[in-house]
Motif scaffolding. Structure first.
Motif, short mmCIF file in Angstrom:
data_model
loop_
_atom_site.label_atom_id
_atom_site.label_comp_id
_atom_site.label_asym_id
_atom_site.label_seq_id
_atom_site.Cartn_x
_atom_site.Cartn_y
_atom_site.Cartn_z
N CYS A 188 0.82 -1.21 0.00
CA CYS A 188 0.00 0.00 0.00
C CYS A 188 0.86 1.26 0.00
O CYS A 188 0.46 2.30 -0.54
N VAL A 189 2.04 1.18 0.61
CA VAL A 189 2.97 2.31 0.60
C VAL A 189 3.68 2.39 -0.75
O VAL A 189 3.90 3.49 -1.29
N GLN A 190 4.03 1.26 -1.32
CA GLN A 190 4.77 1.25 -2.58
C GLN A 190 3.96 1.80 -3.75
O GLN A 190 4.52 2.40 -4.67
N VAL A 191 2.63 1.62 -3.73
CA VAL A 191 1.82 2.09 -4.85
C VAL A 191 1.40 3.55 -4.68
O VAL A 191 0.87 4.16 -5.62
N CYS A 192 1.60 4.13 -3.50
CA CYS A 192 1.13 5.49 -3.23
C CYS A 192 1.96 6.50 -4.01
O CYS A 192 3.19 6.55 -3.87
N PRO A 193 1.33 7.35 -4.84
CA PRO A 193 2.11 8.32 -5.62
C PRO A 193 2.72 9.44 -4.79
O PRO A 193 3.63 10.12 -5.26
N THR A 194 2.24 9.63 -3.55
CA THR A 194 2.85 10.65 -2.69
C THR A 194 3.72 10.03 -1.60
O THR A 194 4.29 10.75 -0.79
N GLY A 195 3.82 8.70 -1.57
CA GLY A 195 4.75 8.02 -0.67
C GLY A 195 4.33 7.97 0.79
O GLY A 195 5.18 7.80 1.66
N ILE A 196 3.03 8.08 1.08
CA ILE A 196 2.60 8.03 2.48
C ILE A 196 2.16 6.63 2.84
O ILE A 196 1.92 5.79 1.98
N ASP A 197 2.03 6.40 4.15
CA ASP A 197 1.53 5.12 4.66
C ASP A 197 0.12 5.37 5.18
O ASP A 197 -0.07 6.01 6.22
N ILE A 198 -0.89 4.89 4.46
CA ILE A 198 -2.28 5.13 4.82
C ILE A 198 -2.61 4.51 6.18
O ILE A 198 -3.59 4.92 6.84
#
Length: 479
Positions: free
Chosen positions: A279-289
């Motif tokens: 979920c962190v790797q696919v985030c375009p802003t690099g956050i941890d949801i």
């Protein structure tokens, strides 16, 4: 050095150290984000919006309409052509209404489901998605891109980087060229490109817009959303506990931990989150949801697609990360309760206002007159006596034909008896043209009272009597 001086020196060193640490935290070096490609229903919707918006943007300027470009914003001639409509500077009212509609739409959709605009239709998101697709096709997947950046410079690396930057540059310049094509007829712009005869302003805007497209979508990417976009800062005031946002369910997911496929998390005293980090790797802003809602989240739902795939592989229920509301998480609502609270009074008010404004806008466009007349009284001579003893006033008429065909118009004057006008013959106005007509209106001296008298000048289309404008003005008789 005495003891007080030693103490002062220690305090000074401690202050300098604290200031240095504060500076380190305030000015952190950017950690480059390498988004991982993801598939799923939300990714499909993002690409549908990418295709839809870009087909409109790149294709609309090539669409012909009545022998011209369908959408042309002719700033030089001060005319905006949008399909069958011709807008003049006097139509700025419609632009104001359109901006109000855009603002209310933003409020409405943000209150319902957060940053839908950012995640699916914002140009920054759309072009970043396109640029990342190009990057993946040329440089490879996430791990290959990371290895390539860490590798020393070589002929292979130089060639790959040159190909990527070249593709980005070509797309950026074509984007700038297309934008200018909405202000300069696109076919003329193509001819100028083939003959290298661009005007200075055309060339400037092609490189200006293309350069910023390259900078924002290719280089800065998530930094635009995190640090430059004002929407990221004030979006919080549009949210409330019943706004649909992308949320990680900690009650179900914690504690995290790796395990074998199909393992029952309860027997392991763990939650459903396998702590894979996708979920962190696919985030375009690099956050941890999983750290909760953060202003950097643009609502693209890539983490939902990624997590659902992992849950499916583990034979766990989907929805560990999902669209839900703060109240729904606290009270464990189902979909019916969530829907009932999403459609709350605030949303209904936004929707009602938005529908009313859109209806008024559509009605205004549908009933918009195709003729506009401005009557300006000649101030050089207020009134004068002509040869036959009649009193004459002179008026300047600015007649705007707002259709795309030339039209003949007839003049008439009412309000006083014995009116005579010159010229008394119909006159023609070109398609989407403006014509100034000087009109002399003469009446007998006894037809009105000395001083100002009200008269009406009417301009009527010869081919359609329903198209007419009647303007009130003053006629001066000498005292």
């Amino acid at each position: 050095m005495n003891q007080p001086e030693n103490l002062a020196q220690k305090k000074s060193d401690a202050s300098a150290k604290a200031a240095s640490e504060a500076e380190d935290t305030l000015y952190a070096v950017r950690q480059k984000v390498y988004p991982r490609a993801v598939t799923g229903r939300f990714a499909t919707w993002r690409w549908i919006l990418v295709w839809a918006t870009q087909l409109i943007f790149y294709g609309l300027c090539w669409l012909p309409w009545n022998g011209r470009q369908a959408v042309l914003l002719d700033v030089v001639e001060r005319k905006f052509y949008i399909f069958g409509w011709v807008f003049w500077p006097q139509d700025v009212f419609f632009l104001a209404i359109l901006l109000i509609i855009s603002a209310y739409s933003l409020f409405f959709f943000t209150a319902v489901a957060g940053r839908l605009w950012c995640g699916y239709a914002c140009p920054q998101t759309v072009y970043t998605e396109i640029f990342m697709w190009i990057e993946e096709k040329i440089e490879g997947n996430r791990s290959q891109r990371m290895k390539l950046d860490q590798a020393p410079m070589s002929a292979r690396k130089l060639g790959i980087k040159a190909a990527k930057f070249g593709a980005w540059g070509a797309l950026s310049l074509w984007t700038g060229f297309t934008l200018v094509g909405y202000f300069t007829p696109i076919k003329e712009l193509v001819h100028e490109a083939m003959t290298f005869s661009f005007g200075p302003w055309e060339l400037f805007w092609i490189f200006f817009y293309g350069g910023f497209t390259y900078l924002f979508a290719g280089v800065m990417r998530e930094q635009v959303c995190k640090y430059m976009c004002p929407y990221a800062r004030f979006q919080g005031v549009m949210f409330d506990p019943d706004t649909l946002v992308i949320t990680y369910d900690p009650e179900r997911g914690e504690p995290r931990g790796a395990r074998k496929k199909g393992a029952d998390p309860k027997t392991l005293n763990k939650g459903d989150c396998v702590d894979c980090g996708i979920c962190v790797q696919v985030c375009p802003t690099g956050i941890d949801i999983r750290n909760g809602m953060q202003y950097e989240c643009i609502g693209c739902a890539a983490c939902i697609d990624a997590c659902d795939q992992v849950m499916e592989k583990m034979d766990y229920p989907k929805g560990l990360i999902r669209y839900t509301t703060e109240n729904a998480m606290k009270r464990h609502w189902g979909s019916k309760e969530i829907l009932g609270h999403v459609m709350r009074p605030r949303i209904m008010i936004y929707a009602g206002v938005l529908v009313a404004i859109c209806t008024a806008f559509a009605y205004g466009l549908a009933t918009r007159s195709t003729l506009r007349v401005d009557v300006i009284k000649d101030r050089s001579t207020l009134s004068r006596e002509v040869d036959d003893g009649m009193i004459a006033n002179v008026y300047n008429l600015h007649v705007m034909n707002m259709t795309e065909k030339s039209r003949s118009f007839a003049l008439s004057v009412s309000g006083l008896d014995g009116v005579r006008i010159s010229p008394d013959k119909p006159f023609e106005v070109d398609a989407a043209g403006l014509k100034s007509v000087t009109v002399e209106v003469a009446v007998p001296p006894e037809s009105g009272k000395p001083g100002s008298n009200t008269v009406y000048i009417e301009v009527k289309a010869m081919d359609d009597p329903t198209v007419s404008v009647r303007e009130k003005t003053a006629f001066l008789l000498p005292r």
